[in-house]
Write a protein that holds these residues in place. Structure first.
Motif, PDB file in Angstrom:
ATOM      1  N   LEU A 130     -62.064  71.981 -78.859  1.00 17.01           N
ATOM      2  CA  LEU A 130     -62.943  72.980 -79.456  1.00 17.01           C
ATOM      3  C   LEU A 130     -64.346  72.839 -78.880  1.00 17.01           C
ATOM      4  O   LEU A 130     -64.901  71.740 -78.837  1.00 17.01           O
ATOM      5  N   VAL A 131     -64.907  73.967 -78.436  1.00 18.87           N
ATOM      6  CA  VAL A 131     -66.286  74.001 -77.949  1.00 18.87           C
ATOM      7  C   VAL A 131     -67.121  74.759 -78.974  1.00 18.87           C
ATOM      8  O   VAL A 131     -66.839  75.916 -79.293  1.00 18.87           O
ATOM      9  N   LEU A 132     -68.130  74.089 -79.499  1.00 16.21           N
ATOM     10  CA  LEU A 132     -69.066  74.715 -80.421  1.00 16.21           C
ATOM     11  C   LEU A 132     -70.366  74.969 -79.657  1.00 16.21           C
ATOM     12  O   LEU A 132     -71.032  74.027 -79.218  1.00 16.21           O
ATOM     13  N   THR A 133     -70.702  76.233 -79.440  1.00 16.04           N
ATOM     14  CA  THR A 133     -71.950  76.555 -78.757  1.00 16.04           C
ATOM     15  C   THR A 133     -72.989  76.983 -79.789  1.00 16.04           C
ATOM     16  O   THR A 133     -72.700  77.769 -80.686  1.00 16.04           O
ATOM     17  N   LEU A 134     -74.171  76.460 -79.628  1.00 19.44           N
ATOM     18  CA  LEU A 134     -75.305  76.733 -80.515  1.00 19.44           C
ATOM     19  C   LEU A 134     -76.356  77.442 -79.674  1.00 19.44           C
ATOM     20  O   LEU A 134     -77.050  76.825 -78.874  1.00 19.44           O
ATOM     21  N   ILE A 135     -76.448  78.750 -79.836  1.00 24.99           N
ATOM     22  CA  ILE A 135     -77.217  79.590 -78.922  1.00 24.99           C
ATOM     23  C   ILE A 135     -78.443  80.165 -79.631  1.00 24.99           C
ATOM     24  O   ILE A 135     -78.338  80.695 -80.738  1.00 24.99           O
ATOM     25  N   SER A 136     -79.589  80.075 -78.968  1.00 23.97           N
ATOM     26  CA  SER A 136     -80.807  80.693 -79.493  1.00 23.97           C
ATOM     27  C   SER A 136     -81.584  81.301 -78.330  1.00 23.97           C
ATOM     28  O   SER A 136     -81.276  81.076 -77.155  1.00 23.97           O
ATOM     29  N   ILE A 201     -78.656  82.003 -83.330  1.00 23.35           N
ATOM     30  CA  ILE A 201     -79.907  82.426 -83.953  1.00 23.35           C
ATOM     31  C   ILE A 201     -80.462  83.502 -83.043  1.00 23.35           C
ATOM     32  O   ILE A 201     -80.813  83.244 -81.896  1.00 23.35           O
ATOM     33  N   SER A 202     -80.529  84.714 -83.554  1.00 23.35           N
ATOM     34  CA  SER A 202     -80.787  85.875 -82.701  1.00 23.35           C
ATOM     35  C   SER A 202     -82.276  86.167 -82.556  1.00 23.35           C
ATOM     36  O   SER A 202     -82.999  86.277 -83.543  1.00 23.35           O
ATOM     37  N   ASP A 203     -82.706  86.344 -81.310  1.00 20.41           N
ATOM     38  CA  ASP A 203     -84.064  86.817 -81.027  1.00 20.41           C
ATOM     39  C   ASP A 203     -84.026  88.205 -80.395  1.00 20.41           C
ATOM     40  O   ASP A 203     -85.002  88.634 -79.779  1.00 20.41           O
ATOM     41  N   ILE A 212     -78.043  88.242 -76.541  1.00 18.57           N
ATOM     42  CA  ILE A 212     -78.685  87.004 -76.989  1.00 18.57           C
ATOM     43  C   ILE A 212     -78.446  85.925 -75.944  1.00 18.57           C
ATOM     44  O   ILE A 212     -77.312  85.536 -75.680  1.00 18.57           O
ATOM     45  N   ALA A 213     -79.529  85.447 -75.306  1.00 16.70           N
ATOM     46  CA  ALA A 213     -79.447  84.467 -74.223  1.00 16.70           C
ATOM     47  C   ALA A 213     -78.548  84.960 -73.085  1.00 16.70           C
ATOM     48  O   ALA A 213     -77.972  84.166 -72.349  1.00 16.70           O
TER      49      ALA A 213
END
Length: 435
Positions: A130-136, A201-203, A212-213
Motif C-alpha cells: 500500500l502506498v499512502l501519498t500525502l499531497i499538498s 490538502i488542496s490549494d 493539485i500538485a
C-alpha cells in the motif's frame, strides 16, 4: 479602525483558523491502525504479513502531513519520504521518513533529485503493498522527472515566464504535466501494481484532483485543453524554449491510472472560509462569506474589495457594522517591476491606496501557508493610515505598486504579517473588517 486593533483581530482570526487546518492534525484524524489493516476515512485496507506500507509526502505541508501519519501509523511505516520547500523542514523531528528539501516556485536540480527519490520509493512494489501519498500545494515545482528532450533550464525558464505573465495554476500545471514523467498520474503508475490512497490538502480552487500538485498520483481524467492558445494570448509563446513549444504542440493523452483506491481531500479554500467566519464571529463581527473562489489581478480585486467595504462603512448596508467580509481564492500578479512581494502583499498595498484616509475599515490578504511569493511574509494588514505611514517612511506607495515592490512598502508601515510556515496550504484568505 486603529492599526493595532485591526492587526490584533486579524492575527487572532488567522491563528485560530490555521490551528484547525494544521496538516498534522488533519492526517492523524484520517488514519487508524488496526491489526493487519489500516482504516483511512472509514475505508479498510488489509496489510497481510509481509505487505509493505510506503508513505510519500509532497508539498509545502508535507512535514506536518508526515508527522500526522507517523503519529497514527508509527512503526508500521516500512518506507517514508518527505519532499518540501527549502526552509520548511526546520525541526522536522520525523523518525520514519527521509526528508528532502527542494526549490519552489521555480524548480532546480533539487527538484529533479527529489523526483528520482520519489519514483525510487514506490518502485518494486507488489499487489498487497500500500502506498499512502500525502499531497499538498507546491508539489508541482518540488518534485520533477522530465520527459526526454526537456531540460531543467527549459522547465525553469518556462515556469518563470508563465509566473511573470500572470498565468493561473490551471495553465501552469497543464504545461507542467506535458513536460513531466511524474505528474498526471506518473507516480501512481510507477507504484503499480500496489494500491495507492491519496490524502490531499488542496490549494486549487474547487479541488480538481488532477490539478493539485499537478496530480502525480491520481488519474488525469479528460485531458485539459491545449494550453498553447492561452499562452499565445499572454504574448509569451515565442519566448518559450523550442523544446517546450514542440512538446506542447504534440498530441498528449496520458495513460489512465488503475491502481488508485481512494482520494480524500482533507481541507480546501471552502473550509478556510468557514473557519474564518466562525473565528470572526467570536471576535464580535457579523461575518459574511462572499466567495471561496476569487481569482483575478491582485490590485483589481483590492479595488473591488475596498469599494464594497467603504460602501458598508458609509451606508451601513446591506450589513450593519461591525462586519467582517470573508473571501478565499488565489489572485495573480502580472509582474512589471523588479520589486519584492507576492500576490497577497500586492493586494494589501493596493488596498492601502484605496483606503487612504478612510477610517473604520481594515483589509487583510494572507497566504494560508505563511509564504507569499518572495515577500517573506504571509501577507499584509492595512487600514486608512497605512499609505500615509509609507509616505512618512520616505517611500511612494503608488510607485512601489508599479514596481511590484509591495513587501518593502508594507514593511515600512509595519503592515506585514510574518508567521513563518504554518503547516498547511489551502489558498489565500481575504478579510475586510468594518467597525
Amino acid at each position: 479602525m486603529e492599526p493595532a486593533q485591526a492587526r490584533a483581530d486579524v492575527e487572532q482570526i488567522f491563528s485560530t483558523v490555521i490551528a484547525e487546518l494544521r496538516a498534522e492534525r488533519l492526517v492523524e484524524r484520517a488514519l487508524q491502525l488496526e491489526a493487519g489493516a489500516i482504516q483511512i476515512q472509514g475505508e479498510r485496507y488489509s496489510l497481510p504479513p509481509g505487505a509493505r506500507l510506503v508513505v510519500v509526502a509532497i508539498g509545502k505541508a508535507a512535514i506536518g502531513m508526515a508527522a500526522g501519519a507517523e503519529r497514527a501509523l508509527n512503526c508500521r511505516i516500512d518506507r517514508g519520504l518527505v519532499v518540501t520547500k527549502r526552509g520548511f523542514a526546520v525541526h522536522a523531528g520525523l523518525t520514519h521518513f527521509e526528508v528532502r528539501e527542494a526549490s519552489h516556485p521555480v524548480p532546480d536540480e533539487s527538484s529533479l533529485a527529489a523526483g528520482q527519490a520519489v519514483l525510487a520509493a514506490v518502485s518494486g512494489l507488489e499487489r498487497d503493498d500500500l502506498v499512502l501519498t500525502l499531497i499538498s500545494g507546491g508539489g508541482s515545482a518540488l518534485v520533477e522527472a522530465l520527459r526526454p528532450g526537456i531540460t531543467l533550464d527549459d522547465l525553469a525558464s518556462t515556469t518563470q515566464l508563465l509566473l511573470r505573465a500572470g498565468a493561473d495554476i490551471w495553465l501552469l500545471n497543464a504545461v507542467r504535466q506535458r513536460l513531466s514523467l511524474i505528474k498526471a498520474g506518473g507516480l501512481a503508475r510507477a507504484a503499480a501494481p500496489a494500491r495507492v490512497v491519496n490524502l490531499l490538502i488542496s490549494d486549487v480552487l474547487g479541488s480538481p484532483l488532477p490539478v493539485i500538485a499537478s496530480g502525480p498520483s491520481v488519474d488525469p481524467g479528460p485531458v485539459l485543453a491545449d494550453p498553447g492558445d492561452t499562452i499565445r494570448g499572454l504574448g509569451i509563446w515565442e519566448e518559450l524554449p523550442v523544446a517546450v513549444r514542440r512538446a506542447l504542440e504534440q498530441p498528449w493523452q496520458p495513460d489512465p491510472v488503475r491502481n488508485v483506491a481512494q482520494n480524500v481531500v482533507l481541507a480546501d479554500a471552502r473550509r478556510l472560509a468557514e473557519l474564518a467566519k466562525r473565528a470572526a464571529e467570536r471576535r464580535g463581527y457579523q461575518s459574511v462569506v462572499l466567495g471561496d473562489r476569487f481569482v483575478g489581478e491582485a490590485r483589481e480585486f483590492a479595488r473591488f474589495w475596498c469599494t464594497l467595504a467603504r460602501h458598508i462603512h458609509e451606508r451601513g448596508e446591506p450589513w450593519h457594522p461591525p462586519v467582517c467580509l470573508i473571501g478565499t481564492g488565489e489572485l495573480t500578479v502580472t509582474v512589471r517591476g523588479q520589486g519584492a512581494g507576492g500576490r497577497n502583499t500586492e493586494m494589501a498595498l493596493a488596498a492601502a491606496l484605496e483606503l487612504d484616509g478612510v477610517s473604520g475599515v481594515a483589509v487583510a490578504s494572507l497566504a494560508s501557508d505563511g509564504d507569499d511569493g518572495i515577500s517573506g511574509a504571509a501577507g499584509g494588514v492595512v487600514t486608512g493610515q497605512t499609505a500615509g505611514a509609507i509616505r512618512r517612511a520616505g517611500l511612494d506607495p503608488k510607485q512601489l505598486l508599479r514596481e511590484n515592490d509591495s513587501a518593502r512598502g508594507l514593511a515600512a508601515a509595519e503592515a506585514l504579517l510574518v508567521t513563518g510556515p504554518t503547516g498547511t496550504n489551502v489558498n489565500d484568505l481575504y478579510l475586510a473588517m468594518i467597525r
